[in-house]
Design an enzyme around this catalytic site. Structure first.
Site, PDB file in Angstrom:
ATOM      1  N   ASP A  67     -21.025 -35.168  44.757  1.00  0.00           N
ATOM      2  CA  ASP A  67     -21.747 -36.025  45.826  1.00  0.00           C
ATOM      3  C   ASP A  67     -21.376 -37.335  45.880  1.00  0.00           C
ATOM      4  O   ASP A  67     -20.237 -37.551  45.177  1.00  0.00           O
ATOM      5  CB  ASP A  67     -23.248 -36.117  44.902  1.00  0.00           C
ATOM      6  CG  ASP A  67     -23.073 -36.540  43.420  1.00  0.00           C
ATOM      7  OD1 ASP A  67     -21.914 -36.886  42.900  1.00  0.00           O
ATOM      8  OD2 ASP A  67     -24.103 -36.852  42.730  1.00  0.00           O
ATOM      9  N   ASN A 136     -32.764 -37.958  34.896  1.00  0.00           N
ATOM     10  CA  ASN A 136     -34.075 -37.386  35.230  1.00  0.00           C
ATOM     11  C   ASN A 136     -34.074 -35.668  35.737  1.00  0.00           C
ATOM     12  O   ASN A 136     -34.799 -35.436  36.366  1.00  0.00           O
ATOM     13  CB  ASN A 136     -34.590 -37.978  36.579  1.00  0.00           C
ATOM     14  CG  ASN A 136     -33.625 -37.897  37.656  1.00  0.00           C
ATOM     15  OD1 ASN A 136     -32.285 -37.569  37.412  1.00  0.00           O
ATOM     16  ND2 ASN A 136     -34.017 -38.226  38.817  1.00  0.00           N
ATOM     17  N   HIS A 138     -31.509 -34.470  37.561  1.00  0.00           N
ATOM     18  CA  HIS A 138     -30.739 -34.129  38.891  1.00  0.00           C
ATOM     19  C   HIS A 138     -29.565 -33.555  38.611  1.00  0.00           C
ATOM     20  O   HIS A 138     -28.973 -33.743  37.511  1.00  0.00           O
ATOM     21  CB  HIS A 138     -30.879 -35.345  39.710  1.00  0.00           C
ATOM     22  CG  HIS A 138     -29.658 -36.323  39.350  1.00  0.00           C
ATOM     23  ND1 HIS A 138     -29.999 -37.858  39.794  1.00  0.00           N
ATOM     24  CD2 HIS A 138     -28.744 -36.272  38.420  1.00  0.00           C
ATOM     25  CE1 HIS A 138     -28.951 -38.491  39.204  1.00  0.00           C
ATOM     26  NE2 HIS A 138     -28.180 -37.655  38.464  1.00  0.00           N
ATOM     27  N   GLU A 143     -32.422 -34.543  43.615  1.00  0.00           N
ATOM     28  CA  GLU A 143     -33.319 -35.461  42.906  1.00  0.00           C
ATOM     29  C   GLU A 143     -34.426 -34.359  42.503  1.00  0.00           C
ATOM     30  O   GLU A 143     -34.701 -33.364  43.405  1.00  0.00           O
ATOM     31  CB  GLU A 143     -33.808 -36.534  43.680  1.00  0.00           C
ATOM     32  CG  GLU A 143     -32.560 -37.593  43.977  1.00  0.00           C
ATOM     33  CD  GLU A 143     -32.364 -38.277  42.670  1.00  0.00           C
ATOM     34  OE1 GLU A 143     -32.496 -37.796  41.565  1.00  0.00           O
ATOM     35  OE2 GLU A 143     -31.928 -39.398  42.954  1.00  0.00           O
TER      36      GLU A 143
HETATM   37  P1  PGA Z   1     -23.810 -39.994  33.619  1.00  0.00           P
HETATM   38  O1  PGA Z   1     -24.464 -39.494  34.700  1.00  0.00           O
HETATM   39  O2  PGA Z   1     -22.753 -38.873  33.124  1.00  0.00           O
HETATM   40  O3  PGA Z   1     -23.345 -41.214  33.927  1.00  0.00           O
HETATM   41  O4  PGA Z   1     -24.725 -39.738  32.402  1.00  0.00           O
HETATM   42  C1  PGA Z   1     -24.967 -38.016  34.924  1.00  0.00           C
HETATM   43  C2  PGA Z   1     -25.856 -37.943  36.099  1.00  0.00           C
HETATM   44  O5  PGA Z   1     -26.433 -39.031  36.574  1.00  0.00           O
HETATM   45  O6  PGA Z   1     -25.578 -36.948  36.958  1.00  0.00           O
END
Ligand code: PGA
Length: 243
Positions: A67, A136, A138, A143
């Site tokens: 992404d 969250n 995702h 999302e």
């Molecule tokens: P992070 O992010 O590895 O910085 O915790 C994970 C994500 O948001 O998919």
């Protein structure tokens, strides 16, 4: 699903790198999808070290970006490809021609998304998908509310994602409001998936991902439908009483 509980973040990074290396040794022409974020950074460092020790080569692998933000220049300091490049790509021997990056500045978002879907098909599908878990729930920038049948598309980031991404760029106002992401259906077609979960702040969402009813409002719950899922989780993330 297979679950590996690592003592801490260091062990999680070493174990996930070991799994990636074993996979590539078995299939040197693997089509990989790697994420950005803080969680995979230790794994990337381990992979780079293993490459320097000549224990692994990526020269026949393919790499697709999971992404990125959208509607920002390719050279933008927040461009997630540039982050992946600094941490991993530029430090190993994966050929530039084998890398698929999103054109985050494309004036034709639909065509750009269709292009990436076509590339995945032409590569014969994703062999090994590595994912972090969003606070969250995702996956990539899929999302809450993302359809389990979704394919690659441009998406508006949730307030929660903007908040959590602020840690990378200093403040919320710096976080681009749009993302481009491989879709949930696209991800679920991967032959193998490695989910990395680290830290006490992920304990609740990790538990919900595998215990709460499956719903598009918690996109990570689709992981239960994935074939060949390996979860590497550290003790801090596995239970609120640890860490
Ligand atoms: P992070 O992010 O590895 O910085 O915790 C994970 C994500 O948001 O998919």
């Amino acid at each position: 699903m297979k679950q590996i509980i690592a003592d801490d973040y260091e062990a999680l990074s070493a174990q996930s790198a070991k799994l990636v290396i074993e996979y590539i040794q078995q299939k040197p022409t693997s089509v990989l999808v790697f994420p950005t974020g803080n969680t995979p950074l230790g794994m990337f460092a381990e992979l780079v070290s293993a490459f320097h020790r000549k224990e692994i080569s990526f020269k026949n692998c393919y790499l697709i970006e999971l992404d990125d933000y959208f509607n920002i220049p390719l050279s933008d300091y927040r461009n997630l490809y540039n982050w992946l490049d600094a941490e991993f790509i530029s430090q190993v021997d994966i050929p530039a021609k084998n890398i698929v990056r999103f054109n985050t500045a494309s004036a034709e978002p639909e065509q750009e998304c269709a292009r990436v879907e076509d590339v995945i098909k032409n590569f014969g599908g994703i062999d090994l998908l590595v994912l972090g878990l969003g606070p969250n729930g995702h996956l990539g920038f899929n999302e809450p509310g993302s359809d389990f049948e979704s394919i690659t598309r441009v998406i508006t980031l949730s307030t929660a994602s903007i908040k959590s991404s602020a840690q990378y760029w200093g403040k919320e106002e710096e976080v681009p409001p749009q993302g481009i992401t491989l879709g949930l259906k696209t991800l679920s077609s991967a032959r193998h998936t490695l989910l990395l979960v680290s830290g006490r702040e992920k304990a609740q969402i990790f538990e919900a991902t595998f215990q709460k009813p499956s719903t598009t409002y918690l996109p990570a719950t689709i992981l239960r439908q994935f074939k060949n899922l390996t979860v590497v989780v550290d003790k801090a993330a596995i239970n609120l009483s640890f860490g």
